[in-house]
Design a protein around this motif. Structure first.
Motif: not given
Length: 255
Positions: A34-35, A38, A47, A59, A64-65
């Motif tokens: 995730y990171k 981004k 997402y 998350i 996070g989303k």
């Protein structure tokens, strides 16, 4: 242009139960994916799409989303398509491009994501792009966890398989084999069409999402990347990736 990253993730992996929350260098694997996603500056937002409350809660805990989806999806692309519809309902606007990023690619680089997106933008007649890279060893070529791909002269996919392709049975010279890297960029409408198509025989035989599109006559532009990553399918893979990431310069930007 509204470009969104969707990372499908579930705890019930047939090969490695609970792997999204397995820790690498003190952070769950899905957190790394995730990171690092981004960090791609082409994204409007990223997402995680999951059917597991524990992944959703993690998350949320890192600001996070995440999007909850059904627990019945066999393919990551179907989960991503459901998430796309949920996201559009949430933000009340249409998304132009969806990039599906596998949740077991903790060493993903933002420039790899950009390569797929730019190829989609630069080829208006193409609706799907998928990264690929060279296979570097015999063991990698024979590993059923590595999805191999063969392409035509325009680098459009002909077929995806977990078997070693092209065949070396009657060929005694070096084969330049290629494998899929699971960063797939879809124009919005083709991802929504994907979930409306019935699963196809070769998709089921190979357990590869993209064969559904090929069998349905939808072209997939393969984008050769020189960047390397390492997917986690087993505990052994996790140990290898943790060792590699101890000296990964990107990790210092987000951990």
């Amino acid at each position: 242009m509204n470009i969104v990253g969707i990372i499908p993730a579930r705890m019930e992996s047939s090969r490695f139960q609970g792997k999204p929350l397995k820790e690498i260098c003190g952070m769950p694997m899905i957190g790394h994916v995730y990171k690092r996603s981004k960090l791609c500056d082409l994204f409007t937002e990223v997402y995680v799409a999951t059917c597991n409350v524990e992944i959703y809660d993690y998350i949320a805990s890192i600001n996070g989303k995440a999007i909850m989806t059904g627990d019945y999806h066999e393919r990551a692309s179907d989960r991503a398509a459901e998430a796309l519809q949920n996201i559009e309902n949430r933000i009340n606007e249409k998304i132009d491009i969806v990039v599906m990023i596998q949740g077991d690619e903790p060493m993903i680089l933002p420039e790899m994501i950009s390569e797929g997106i730019q190829s989609l933008i630069n080829n208006p007649g193409i609706a799907v792009t998928n990264l690929m890279t060279a296979i570097k060893s015999q063991s990698e070529w024979e590993d059923p966890n590595e999805v191999k791909v063969v392409v035509n002269n325009q680098n459009c996919a002909l077929y995806f398989s977990r078997e070693p392709i092209p065949s070396a049975k009657k060929y005694n010279q070096k084969i330049e084999a290629l494998k899929q890297v699971c960063i797939i960029s879809f124009k919005r409408d083709v991802l929504l069409k994907y979930c409306q198509l019935k699963p196809t025989p070769l998709e089921i035989i190979e357990s590869v999402d993209m064969n559904r599109l090929l069998e349905s006559g939808i072209q997939i532009k393969m984008v050769l990347t020189k960047q390397s990553t390492y997917a986690v399918d087993t505990q052994k893979d996790l140990d290898i990736v943790e060792d590699k990431m101890k000296n990964d310069p990107l990790i210092h930007y987000y951990s």
